[in-house]
Design an enzyme around this catalytic site. Structure first.
Site, PDB file in Angstrom:
ATOM      1  N   LYS A   1       0.874  -1.174   0.000  1.00 19.42           N
ATOM      2  CA  LYS A   1       0.000   0.000   0.000  1.00 19.42           C
ATOM      3  C   LYS A   1       0.908   1.220   0.000  1.00 19.42           C
ATOM      4  O   LYS A   1       1.129   1.853   1.040  1.00 19.42           O
ATOM      5  CB  LYS A   1      -0.890  -0.007   1.253  1.00 19.42           C
ATOM      6  CG  LYS A   1      -2.247  -0.645   1.024  1.00 19.42           C
ATOM      7  CD  LYS A   1      -3.096  -0.615   2.271  1.00 19.42           C
ATOM      8  CE  LYS A   1      -3.956   0.624   2.354  1.00 19.42           C
ATOM      9  NZ  LYS A   1      -5.069   0.675   1.412  1.00 19.42           N
TER      10      LYS A   1
HETATM   11  N1  PPE Z   1      -7.592  -2.688  -2.675  1.00 15.54           N
HETATM   12  C1  PPE Z   1      -7.054  -1.459  -2.552  1.00 15.54           C
HETATM   13  C2  PPE Z   1      -6.356  -0.857  -3.695  1.00 15.54           C
HETATM   14  C3  PPE Z   1      -7.184  -0.791  -1.337  1.00 15.54           C
HETATM   15  O1  PPE Z   1      -6.666   0.419  -1.213  1.00 15.54           O
HETATM   16  C4  PPE Z   1      -7.876  -1.378  -0.265  1.00 15.54           C
HETATM   17  C5  PPE Z   1      -8.044  -0.657   1.028  1.00 15.54           C
HETATM   18  C6  PPE Z   1      -8.416  -2.676  -0.457  1.00 15.54           C
HETATM   19  C7  PPE Z   1      -8.235  -3.299  -1.667  1.00 15.54           C
HETATM   20  C8  PPE Z   1      -9.112  -3.411   0.642  1.00 15.54           C
HETATM   21  O2  PPE Z   1      -8.204  -3.755   1.652  1.00 15.54           O
HETATM   22  P1  PPE Z   1      -8.663  -3.917   3.151  1.00 15.54           P
HETATM   23  O3  PPE Z   1      -8.989  -2.575   3.657  1.00 15.54           O
HETATM   24  O4  PPE Z   1      -7.497  -4.540   3.808  1.00 15.54           O
HETATM   25  O5  PPE Z   1      -9.852  -4.807   3.154  1.00 15.54           O
HETATM   26  N2  PPE Z   1      -8.220   0.727   0.891  1.00 15.54           N
HETATM   27  C9  PPE Z   1      -8.043   1.608   2.023  1.00 15.54           C
HETATM   28  C10 PPE Z   1      -7.892   3.046   1.589  1.00 15.54           C
HETATM   29  C11 PPE Z   1      -9.136   3.656   1.052  1.00 15.54           C
HETATM   30  C12 PPE Z   1      -9.016   5.135   0.855  1.00 15.54           C
HETATM   31  O6  PPE Z   1      -9.912   5.659   0.230  1.00 15.54           O
HETATM   32  O7  PPE Z   1      -8.084   5.766   1.331  1.00 15.54           O
HETATM   33  C13 PPE Z   1      -9.168   1.449   3.033  1.00 15.54           C
HETATM   34  O8  PPE Z   1     -10.206   0.883   2.715  1.00 15.54           O
HETATM   35  O9  PPE Z   1      -8.980   1.894   4.154  1.00 15.54           O
END
Ligand code: PPE
Length: 306
Positions: free
Chosen positions: A159
């Protein structure tokens, strides 16, 4: 979504006033996107605020840093504790939590190795990311003309802050075209994920989600969905999905910390309709889980007052 300020932000080991949590304009990360972050949520439970899968998120933060060769000057345990402390001192019952590790002030240029590493943890109240309507009736999705990262251009397992320019471009394109959210395809043409969420389809009673090799982040919410599906005896599989699989799905939904579990009601104007039964069961169980109402998943909640 305008930020709602709280009292304190944790910066490099100290709790500073929200309005004093500032950086220099020559901060490396501001120029090159050289940082890694997490998105976490704390929920109100009968025993006070609890952070959902906190340790798993902080471990992923350290893994992201490892990929970019950023040495975090703290341990996982220290950041876990600092996160709980930040939620506690701000007296928040539920909130979004944003730990950020970034290359700071002191060096410029593309060699990041000599840069100082700074860490901050901010929390703020954050409502439903894709709207109440979206949670209830589903969101309208558009396949983006922007592709997800090629794994050899940008590592999908990390990330990294700079990586999110790709997400933002897809988001803007979708919003300008009148949709709620975008779906990105991998350079190979398979469905990857959304701008900040993983994606799932339901076909013949089975949940299918793209593998990491299609460029998706290994979502912690996605992993929770997998576990919940297994326990509900719903078939669950990781496999490549084509764009037309989305159009012809019986149901579809997305998951992420900020978004939570949200039904998809259409993709490129192909209607999937109101949320289906499997989506509903997963969504209901997820919302009960984060509030501490499901016994078997109690370990996922890390209470801030313990
Ligand atoms: N894909 C991406 C690209 C992503 O950024 C997230 C989280 C996910 C999948 C889902 O991951 P998880 O949260 O572990 O289930 N995205 C974070 C950032 C969002 C934002 O707008 O800033 C979040 O959901 O916190």
């Amino acid at each position: 979504m305008p930020l709602q300020s709280v009292d304190k932000i944790w910066m490099d080991g100290e709790l500073v006033a929200w309005e004093d949590a500032k950086v220099h304009v020559l901060t490396h990360a501001l120029h090159y996107g050289s940082g890694v972050f997490e998105g976490i949520r704390a929920y109100h439970t009968s025993q006070g605020a609890a952070v959902f899968r906190l340790t798993d998120h902080i471990v992923r933060l350290f893994n992201s840093a490892k990929i970019f060769m950023i040495d975090i000057p703290y341990t996982v345990e220290e950041i876990v504790e600092a996160t709980k402390e930040t939620v506690r001192v701000n007296n928040l019952d539920s909130c979004y939590i944003r730990p950020l590790v970034y290359l700071g002030y002191g060096e410029m240029g593309l060699n990041p190795l000599p840069c100082p590493v700074n860490v901050s943890i901010a929390v703020w109240p954050w409502g439903t990311y894709l709207g109440e309507e979206g949670i209830k009736h589903g969101v309208r999705m558009k396949i983006s003309s922007w592709q997800r990262h090629d794994p050899n251009a940008m590592p999908p397992a990390a990330k990294g802050t700079g990586m999110y320019i790709n997400s933002s471009m897809a988001k803007v394109e979708a919003i300008k075209a009148g949709y709620d959210e975008a779906i990105l395809l991998s350079p190979q043409g398979f469905v990857s994920e959304c701008t900040g969420e993983n994606i799932f389809i339901v076909k013949h009673g089975r949940i299918v989600t793209p593998p990491v090799s299609a460029g998706a982040l290994e979502g912690i919410t996605q992993d929770s969905v997998r576990t919940i599906a297994r326990d509900l005896e719903i078939e669950y599989q990781e496999a490549n999905i084509l764009r037309s699989d989305l159009y012809l799905a019986d149901e579809a939904f997305l998951s992420g910390t900020a978004a939570e579990v949200v039904p998809i009601r259409s993709v490129d104007d192909r209607e999937l309709g109101e949320p289906g039964p499997i989506t509903r069961r997963i969504q209901e169980t997820y919302f009960a889980t984060v509030k501490g109402e499901v016994d078997r998943y109690k370990d996922w909640l890390e209470h801030v007052n313990k």
